[in-house]
Scaffold this motif. Structure first.
Motif, mmCIF file in Angstrom:
data_model
loop_
_atom_site.group_PDB
_atom_site.id
_atom_site.type_symbol
_atom_site.label_atom_id
_atom_site.label_comp_id
_atom_site.label_asym_id
_atom_site.label_seq_id
_atom_site.Cartn_x
_atom_site.Cartn_y
_atom_site.Cartn_z
ATOM 1 N N PHE A 59 0.865 -1.186 0.000
ATOM 2 C CA PHE A 59 0.000 0.000 0.000
ATOM 3 C C PHE A 59 0.899 1.231 0.000
ATOM 4 C CE2 PHE A 59 -2.831 2.985 2.470
ATOM 5 C CZ PHE A 59 -3.689 3.237 1.405
ATOM 6 N N LYS A 60 1.138 1.781 -1.205
ATOM 7 C CA LYS A 60 2.122 2.849 -1.359
ATOM 8 C C LYS A 60 1.527 4.226 -1.622
ATOM 9 C CE LYS A 60 5.567 -0.338 -3.014
ATOM 10 N NZ LYS A 60 6.566 -0.673 -3.986
ATOM 11 N N TYR A 61 0.293 4.295 -2.117
ATOM 12 C CA TYR A 61 -0.249 5.575 -2.568
ATOM 13 C C TYR A 61 -1.633 5.833 -1.965
ATOM 14 C CZ TYR A 61 3.483 4.731 -5.911
ATOM 15 O OH TYR A 61 4.688 4.449 -6.490
ATOM 16 N N PRO A 62 -1.695 6.239 -0.701
ATOM 17 C CA PRO A 62 -2.996 6.454 -0.059
ATOM 18 C C PRO A 62 -3.811 7.586 -0.698
ATOM 19 C CG PRO A 62 -1.208 7.085 1.418
ATOM 20 C CD PRO A 62 -0.587 6.436 0.229
ATOM 21 N N LEU A 63 -3.153 8.628 -1.200
ATOM 22 C CA LEU A 63 -3.907 9.714 -1.830
ATOM 23 C C LEU A 63 -4.623 9.214 -3.085
ATOM 24 C CD1 LEU A 63 -4.742 12.668 -1.849
ATOM 25 C CD2 LEU A 63 -2.662 13.181 -3.137
ATOM 26 N N GLU A 64 -3.980 8.345 -3.848
ATOM 27 C CA GLU A 64 -4.619 7.768 -5.024
ATOM 28 C C GLU A 64 -5.836 6.936 -4.620
ATOM 29 O OE1 GLU A 64 -1.829 5.644 -7.457
ATOM 30 O OE2 GLU A 64 -0.467 7.360 -7.531
ATOM 31 N N THR A 65 -5.727 6.225 -3.523
ATOM 32 C CA THR A 65 -6.847 5.430 -3.020
ATOM 33 C C THR A 65 -8.023 6.334 -2.698
ATOM 34 O OG1 THR A 65 -5.377 3.754 -2.145
ATOM 35 C CG2 THR A 65 -7.570 3.873 -1.159
ATOM 36 N N PHE A 66 -7.768 7.431 -2.016
ATOM 37 C CA PHE A 66 -8.829 8.374 -1.671
ATOM 38 C C PHE A 66 -9.466 8.957 -2.933
ATOM 39 C CE2 PHE A 66 -10.084 12.807 -0.934
ATOM 40 C CZ PHE A 66 -11.076 12.612 0.004
ATOM 41 N N VAL A 67 -8.640 9.399 -3.879
ATOM 42 C CA VAL A 67 -9.150 10.029 -5.108
ATOM 43 C C VAL A 67 -10.006 9.048 -5.896
ATOM 44 C CG1 VAL A 67 -8.469 10.976 -7.357
ATOM 45 C CG2 VAL A 67 -7.338 11.767 -5.278
ATOM 46 N N ILE A 68 -9.552 7.830 -6.059
ATOM 47 C CA ILE A 68 -10.301 6.860 -6.854
ATOM 48 C C ILE A 68 -11.604 6.473 -6.161
ATOM 49 C CG2 ILE A 68 -9.315 4.644 -6.113
ATOM 50 C CD1 ILE A 68 -9.741 5.591 -9.730
ATOM 51 N N ALA A 69 -11.599 6.350 -4.850
ATOM 52 C CA ALA A 69 -12.829 6.016 -4.115
ATOM 53 C C ALA A 69 -13.853 7.145 -4.241
ATOM 54 C CB ALA A 69 -12.517 5.731 -2.651
ATOM 55 N N VAL A 70 -13.413 8.380 -4.098
ATOM 56 C CA VAL A 70 -14.319 9.522 -4.227
ATOM 57 C C VAL A 70 -14.832 9.639 -5.662
ATOM 58 C CG1 VAL A 70 -14.442 12.045 -4.154
ATOM 59 C CG2 VAL A 70 -13.426 10.788 -2.249
ATOM 60 N N ALA A 71 -13.942 9.455 -6.631
ATOM 61 C CA ALA A 71 -14.336 9.583 -8.040
ATOM 62 C C ALA A 71 -15.340 8.511 -8.449
ATOM 63 C CB ALA A 71 -13.105 9.513 -8.935
ATOM 64 N N LEU A 72 -15.228 7.330 -7.898
ATOM 65 C CA LEU A 72 -16.117 6.240 -8.309
ATOM 66 C C LEU A 72 -17.374 6.132 -7.462
ATOM 67 C CD1 LEU A 72 -13.575 3.383 -9.107
ATOM 68 C CD2 LEU A 72 -14.807 4.854 -10.710
ATOM 69 N N ALA A 73 -17.407 6.765 -6.300
ATOM 70 C CA ALA A 73 -18.566 6.605 -5.423
ATOM 71 C C ALA A 73 -19.262 7.924 -5.114
ATOM 72 C CB ALA A 73 -18.160 5.924 -4.123
ATOM 73 N N PHE A 74 -18.560 8.872 -4.559
ATOM 74 C CA PHE A 74 -19.235 10.085 -4.086
ATOM 75 C C PHE A 74 -19.633 11.012 -5.221
ATOM 76 C CE2 PHE A 74 -19.495 14.166 -1.693
ATOM 77 C CZ PHE A 74 -20.557 13.786 -0.884
ATOM 78 N N ILE A 75 -18.788 11.168 -6.213
ATOM 79 C CA ILE A 75 -19.126 12.065 -7.331
ATOM 80 C C ILE A 75 -20.343 11.552 -8.105
ATOM 81 C CG2 ILE A 75 -18.296 12.993 -9.535
ATOM 82 C CD1 ILE A 75 -15.580 13.406 -8.117
ATOM 83 N N PRO A 76 -20.409 10.245 -8.447
ATOM 84 C CA PRO A 76 -21.648 9.787 -9.099
ATOM 85 C C PRO A 76 -22.886 10.004 -8.224
ATOM 86 C CG PRO A 76 -19.931 8.161 -9.405
ATOM 87 C CD PRO A 76 -19.395 9.189 -8.437
ATOM 88 N N TYR A 77 -22.749 9.800 -6.934
ATOM 89 C CA TYR A 77 -23.869 10.037 -6.021
ATOM 90 C C TYR A 77 -24.315 11.494 -6.093
ATOM 91 C CZ TYR A 77 -26.462 10.507 -1.643
ATOM 92 O OH TYR A 77 -27.417 10.781 -0.705
ATOM 93 N N LEU A 78 -23.357 12.418 -6.026
ATOM 94 C CA LEU A 78 -23.683 13.845 -6.097
ATOM 95 C C LEU A 78 -24.373 14.196 -7.409
ATOM 96 C CD1 LEU A 78 -20.476 15.597 -4.694
ATOM 97 C CD2 LEU A 78 -22.731 15.489 -3.619
ATOM 98 N N LEU A 79 -23.880 13.628 -8.499
ATOM 99 C CA LEU A 79 -24.428 13.950 -9.809
ATOM 100 C C LEU A 79 -25.787 13.311 -10.071
ATOM 101 C CD1 LEU A 79 -21.192 13.663 -11.985
ATOM 102 C CD2 LEU A 79 -22.313 15.747 -11.163
ATOM 103 N N LEU A 80 -26.081 12.189 -9.431
ATOM 104 C CA LEU A 80 -27.306 11.446 -9.737
ATOM 105 C C LEU A 80 -28.467 11.709 -8.782
ATOM 106 C CD1 LEU A 80 -25.650 8.053 -10.675
ATOM 107 C CD2 LEU A 80 -26.820 9.633 -12.227
ATOM 108 N N ARG A 81 -28.194 12.080 -7.555
ATOM 109 C CA ARG A 81 -29.280 12.213 -6.577
ATOM 110 C C ARG A 81 -30.296 13.283 -6.985
ATOM 111 N NH1 ARG A 81 -28.729 13.017 -0.023
ATOM 112 N NH2 ARG A 81 -30.919 13.524 0.347
ATOM 113 N N GLY A 82 -29.847 14.420 -7.451
ATOM 114 C CA GLY A 82 -30.762 15.484 -7.860
ATOM 115 C C GLY A 82 -31.647 15.082 -9.031
ATOM 116 N N PRO A 83 -31.062 14.581 -10.143
ATOM 117 C CA PRO A 83 -31.921 14.135 -11.252
ATOM 118 C C PRO A 83 -32.895 13.028 -10.859
ATOM 119 C CG PRO A 83 -29.685 14.438 -12.032
ATOM 120 C CD PRO A 83 -29.654 14.605 -10.524
ATOM 121 N N VAL A 84 -32.471 12.117 -9.991
ATOM 122 C CA VAL A 84 -33.385 11.069 -9.521
ATOM 123 C C VAL A 84 -34.544 11.707 -8.773
ATOM 124 C CG1 VAL A 84 -33.622 9.185 -7.843
ATOM 125 C CG2 VAL A 84 -31.739 9.166 -9.473
#
Length: 140
Positions: A98-123
């Protein structure tokens, strides 16, 4: 400055490198799970007559924004944690640790939280439209 540019280049190539190779299914799994959370919360917003999620975040008071943001993070916490765990496994498999914790955070947010933010309003908008259409059909 050269060190920072090298870091950014490695960071970008590592992030794009995750799109093929081991565990690429998470690029479908995490956004799908975020969509399910957005679907649940968007329908709830429509039932309660709330404004769409992003609009509410932008236009409400500071305390209300904090509450809404926490609600959103809570809704996708499992998906975020799943993303972190999957990326840790990916890093162990590809980098040997486990060498790149910032990359882990960025990829988790990009794949989970951003889609949630973008989809909740239209839903919520579709659910509100559906509810008013359905209610209007009963009166006829």
């Amino acid at each position: 400055m050269d060190g920072f540019l090298e870091y950014l280049h490695r960071f970008a190539s590592d992030l794009f490198g995750r799109t093929d190779g081991p565990m690429t299914f998470r690029f479908f799994l995490q956004p799908t799970m975020a969509f399910i959370a957005a679907l649940h919360d968007g329908i709830k917003d429509a039932k309660l007559g709330r404004s769409p999620y992003m609009a509410g975040l932008m236009s409400s008071s500071h305390d209300e924004r904090i509450r809404s943001f926490r609600e959103g993070v809570t809704a996708v916490t499992r998906v975020l944690l799943l993303g972190v765990v999957m990326d840790v496994f990916y890093q162990f498999k590809v980098y040997g640790g486990f060498k790149y914790p910032l990359e882990t955070f960025v990829i988790a947010v990009a794949l989970a939280f951003i889609p949630y933010l973008l989809l909740r309003g239209p839903v919520a908008r579709v659910a509100k439209w559906w509810r008013t259409r359905k209610a209007g059909g009963r009166d006829s």
